[in-house]
Scaffold this active site. Structure first.
Site, PDB file in Angstrom:
ATOM      1  N   ASP A 434      29.602  29.908  74.341  1.00  0.00           N
ATOM      2  CA  ASP A 434      29.767  30.985  73.712  1.00  0.00           C
ATOM      3  C   ASP A 434      28.551  31.315  73.370  1.00  0.00           C
ATOM      4  OD1 ASP A 434      30.483  33.655  71.909  1.00  0.00           O
ATOM      5  OD2 ASP A 434      31.409  32.549  69.850  1.00  0.00           O
ATOM      6  N   GLU A 437      23.401  34.429  73.996  1.00  0.00           N
ATOM      7  CA  GLU A 437      22.758  35.103  74.401  1.00  0.00           C
ATOM      8  C   GLU A 437      20.710  34.840  74.679  1.00  0.00           C
ATOM      9  OE1 GLU A 437      24.749  36.097  72.298  1.00  0.00           O
ATOM     10  OE2 GLU A 437      25.946  36.825  73.505  1.00  0.00           O
ATOM     11  N   ASP A 512      32.760  40.647  71.681  1.00  0.00           N
ATOM     12  CA  ASP A 512      33.405  41.071  69.732  1.00  0.00           C
ATOM     13  C   ASP A 512      33.984  42.150  70.171  1.00  0.00           C
ATOM     14  OD1 ASP A 512      33.039  38.213  69.421  1.00  0.00           O
ATOM     15  OD2 ASP A 512      31.779  38.498  67.792  1.00  0.00           O
TER      16      ASP A 512
HETATM   17  C1  GLC Z   1      32.267  34.258  68.733  1.00  0.00           C
HETATM   18  C2  GLC Z   1      32.261  34.964  69.012  1.00  0.00           C
HETATM   19  C3  GLC Z   1      34.057  34.804  68.939  1.00  0.00           C
HETATM   20  C4  GLC Z   1      34.216  33.880  68.137  1.00  0.00           C
HETATM   21  C5  GLC Z   1      33.392  33.795  67.040  1.00  0.00           C
HETATM   22  C6  GLC Z   1      33.205  32.527  66.365  1.00  0.00           C
HETATM   23  O1  GLC Z   1      31.524  35.471  67.418  1.00  0.00           O
HETATM   24  O2  GLC Z   1      32.631  36.490  70.478  1.00  0.00           O
HETATM   25  O3  GLC Z   1      34.856  35.094  69.897  1.00  0.00           O
HETATM   26  O4  GLC Z   1      35.526  34.088  67.853  1.00  0.00           O
HETATM   27  O5  GLC Z   1      32.105  34.019  67.451  1.00  0.00           O
HETATM   28  O6  GLC Z   1      33.724  30.894  67.065  1.00  0.00           O
END
Ligand code: GLC
Length: 788
Positions: A434, A437, A512
């Protein structure tokens, strides 16, 4: 509050790229003076010392490179490209005073000498497919520099194509937009955009590949340039569709169809075929930011099993770690992760952990015990990113001050991959990448990172080039690490950001989203668009991530995602709980029905997934992909197909129980009632909350099995071929099987069974036509059920 709002909108305004650049102000490339050929290239020298090179890779695949006012550099490297050993097809050159023409068996490239314009034609019919609207151009005088995100990035370059009156555009990866991108303008710059809504651009991923379709004939263009790039499909002018980038090389690949499926196959050959994930990745998954401690994870598993809801995996979000330090477990919350994963394994449930790129900046003596080995090792080995002045780059993410790995360094990728032993030793089955980017709380636009330098094959390039490929390389490091750590297993990696080629290493979800009906409606064009961009394994947080949903929204959300490759319910930390049972028994019962149906359809889903792996044609398809000659399908955003045979038309609004459904020509069967319809028309269908309109194409045989609690629970369960005869009373289908977990399928350890049948003497006779591959699925019953 008002002030805050204004500041927010101002920020949004600043972060939004300037409207379409005026590319007519750019300096066009010079005219052709001479040309020379090699075995697979033809290179043109231009009056302004520019060079243009066509490389003939396949009869339907031509690469175009150009260098302005200089020769094309010898160095030729792209992180996206998987194949460079093409067998040169038959091709030849012919010339007139005005033009030089290169022809393969399928495509003709006409290069006009003055001005230098490129046209692509069908080699057999000579029909024009695509033509330059003006010569390729660059910003020789720096006129666009003021509009550039990073004025030091390089020179703006652009290619402009004539826009067809009836030309439709598809693809471009992850865009918060409708299926047909005609009249749209898009920017590629991987961005963390929580709660995005339709029109927000850019978002997390960059896939600079698009398809165009006009009167049934398709071509594709892959602009392999990782700088901030722009695609304008007729927004700034009705005359042109142009693409460009703020630096790097003018380098694109032209794919000729005319079939979109053929283009997707070629694109997969070029940038890599998606490997098969373990079969259980198609199982239902549950996540939450965050389940902890371990007993809560067990509670989730228990609820699922007690409620007879199928489940294959639970995700551990950032709170499993010791203070967000990647590659650690919090010793209070998860004192024995191995014991937890073993316990869950006993119930057929796997654990997946999130791994973010931000490594906590914790120099020696940071005061913690134990000391943070990841930071210390990375620092000692010099694997972290630095600014151009030599300073360590210190962004802020979940752990506070952090550092990022320079994944362009092969040894850093190897190190990062090997670190995953912490997870594999603890029985963790998959990795969720995650924030790649990469997100930086100091500044989400990337401005804080502009002077970060990466090794990049010794070229020491900056963020302008490397931002969009950061996630690709991080996922690659993860994937290759898992491959080394578990050579007998298939890696399962999920990513948020990516660049073209990401399908070689990771599956993805669309980030998200909001728990709103609008966001749900956007799921369909986003999934289909990703599928048309080389990413077949997609999904979104079922129920939506941000905000408070309700039972109706959750049910309708499952009615979209229960057939998406990635089916995972996930929720933000402060969101209202939304596991399937949270809104009461009425909704839970409906969700159970759809989850069970997913498991019943697993043989069909897995067969379709393998087709994606092999052919590049996605699982979750827009209708136009199967019905390319039917203009009625060109902009359908609220229906989709799974493979070639199943058509789904979900309800995407509250309090609605009836809708119009378009059925393309042919025979169709209502999945629930087996009622037969003649296609080529719109029909009205009732869809109370308990149901989703679903139709099977006449002529199909859909393999199903008895639903299970998790994938592989009953390997010998019977397989039923559900037969839906077409107008000629015939049907055909196939079934793909392998061991579901190992990479053996790459060596022929699979079984593809082809079946067909026809109505005969009042009955239906079926035959197993062929069986391919060396995998022995063991004895299992094959049943046949004729529908309708
Ligand atoms: C980001 C991710 C989400 C995750 C959060 C905490 O917002 O896109 O899926 O729950 O980070 O890790």
């Amino acid at each position: 509050m008002k002030r805050l709002q204004i500041v927010f909108y101002l920020l949004l305004f600043v972060a939004t790229p300037a409207a379409a650049q005026d590319i007519t102000a750019l300096q066009p490339i010079g005219s052709v003076i001479s040309y020379a050929r090699t075995e697979n290239t033809i290179s043109f020298v231009c009056s302004d010392n520019s060079q243009v090179r066509l490389t003939i890779l396949a009869p339907d695949l031509i690469r175009v490179r150009a260098a302005f006012a200089k020769p094309i550099p010898a160095k030729d490297h792209s992180w996206a490209i998987a194949k460079d050993d093409w067998t040169t097809p038959r091709w030849n050159i012919s010339e007139t005073t005005g033009a030089v023409t290169v022809s393969t068996d399928e495509v003709e490239v006409v290069v006009s000498r003055s001005p230098l314009l490129i046209e692509f034609r069908d080699a057999r019919t000579h029909q024009l497919i695509n033509a330059d609207e003006r010569p390729m151009a660059h910003d020789a005088k720096g006129q666009l520099a003021g509009m550039m995100f990073d004025p030091k990035a390089g020179t703006f370059i652009a290619v402009s194509k004539k826009l067809g009156f009836d030309e439709h555009f598809y693809g471009l990866g992850e865009k918060a937009a409708r299926l047909d991108k005609r009249r749209g303008f898009f920017v590629n710059w991987n961005s963390d955009t929580p709660g995005y809504t339709e029109g927000r651009d850019p978002i997390y991923q960059t896939i600079p590949f698009y398809l165009a379709l006009q009167r049934g004939v398709a071509y594709g263009i892959f602009f392999d340039n990782s700088y901030r790039s722009y695609f304008d499909f007729g927004r700034s002018s009705q005359q042109r569709a142009w693409f460009g980038a703020e630096g790097g090389e003018l380098n694109y690949y032209f794919f000729y169809g005319p079939s979109i499926k053929k283009i997707l196959g070629r694109y997969a050959d070029l940038t890599g075929h998606m490997p098969l994930p373990p079969m259980w990745a198609l199982g239902n998954q549950q996540s939450r930011w965050s389940y902890y401690p371990d007993t809560m994870v067990e509670e989730v598993a228990r609820e699922y099993r007690q409620r007879d809801l199928p489940l294959d995996a639970i995700h551990l979000d950032i709170d499993y770690m010791r203070g967000y330090r990647v590659f650690t477990f919090d010793s209070q919350r998860f004192p024995n992760p191995k014991a937890l994963s073993d316990k869950l394994a006993g119930q057929g449930i796997k654990l997946i952990t999130i791994v973010d790129p931000g490594v906590k900046h914790e120099p020696r003596g940071g005061g913690t015990d134990p000391r943070y080995f990841v930071f210390e090792q990375g620092l000692e080995r010099n694997y972290f990113q630095h600014r151009s002045n030599g300073q360590l780059f210190v962004p802020r993410v979940w752990p506070g001050e952090s550092v990022f790995v320079d994944y362009t360094l092969p040894e850093a990728r190897r190190w990062w991959g090997d670190l995953h032993r912490v997870y594999t030793d603890n029985g963790i089955a998959g990795i969720w990448n995650d924030m790649n980017e990469p997100s930086d709380f100091v500044d989400q636009t990337g401005k804080n990172q502009l002077d970060v330098v990466s090794y990049d094959e010794g070229e020491r390039t900056t963020h302008a080039k490397n931002r969009n490929t950061f996630a690709l390389l991080m996922s690659r490091a993860t994937y290759e690490g898992l491959e080394r750590l578990r050579p007998d297993g298939r890696p399962y990696v999920i990513t948020r950001a990516g660049y073209a080629g990401i399908q070689r290493y990771a599956t993805m979800w669309i980030g998200d989203t909001n728990s709103t009906w609008d966001a749900l409606a956007l799921n369909i064009p986003m999934f289909t668009t990703l599928g048309l961009s080389g990413e077949p394994f997609v999904g979104s947080d079922v129920g939506g991530f941000i905000g408070r949903g309700n039972g109706e929204l959750l049910v309708r959300s499952y009615q979209v995602s229960f057939l998406a490759p990635f089916c995972r319910n996930h929720k933000v930390i402060d969101g209202y709980d939304q596991e399937p049972w949270r809104f009461g028994k009425y909704y839970e019962d409906i969700i159970r029905k759809f989850l069970k149906l997913r498991y019943e359809l697993l043989p069909f889903l897995y067969t379709t997934l393998e087709e994606s792996h092999r052919t590049g044609v996605p699982v979750f398809r827009p209708l136009m992909l199967n019905y390319q000659d039917d203009p009625n399908t060109y902009n359908i955003d609220d229906q989709f197909m799974i493979g070639s045979n199943l058509l789904v038309a979900p309800i995407l609004k509250p309090d609605v129980t009836r809708r119009l459904v378009y059925l393309p020509s042919g025979t169709w069967y209502d999945y629930w009632t087996n009622k037969k319809y003649a296609g080529g028309t719109m029909i009205t269908v009732d869809a109370p909350l308990e149901t989703v309109p679903m139709f099977v194409r006449g002529g199909a045989m859909i393999p199903t099995t008895t639903p299970q609690n998790y994938v592989g629970e009953r390997p010998a369960a019977p397989i039923t071929f559900n037969i839906y005869p077409d107008e000629k009373a015939t049907a055909a289908g196939n079934l793909y099987e392998d061991d579901g977990v190992s990479p053996g399928y790459k060596r022929g350890l699979f079984r593809r069974t082809t079946v067909s049948g026809r109505r005969k003497n009042g009955g239906f006779s079926t035959s197993i036509n062929s069986s391919e591959g060396q995998f022995n699925p063991g004895a299992r019953q094959l049943k046949f059920a004729v529908k309708g």
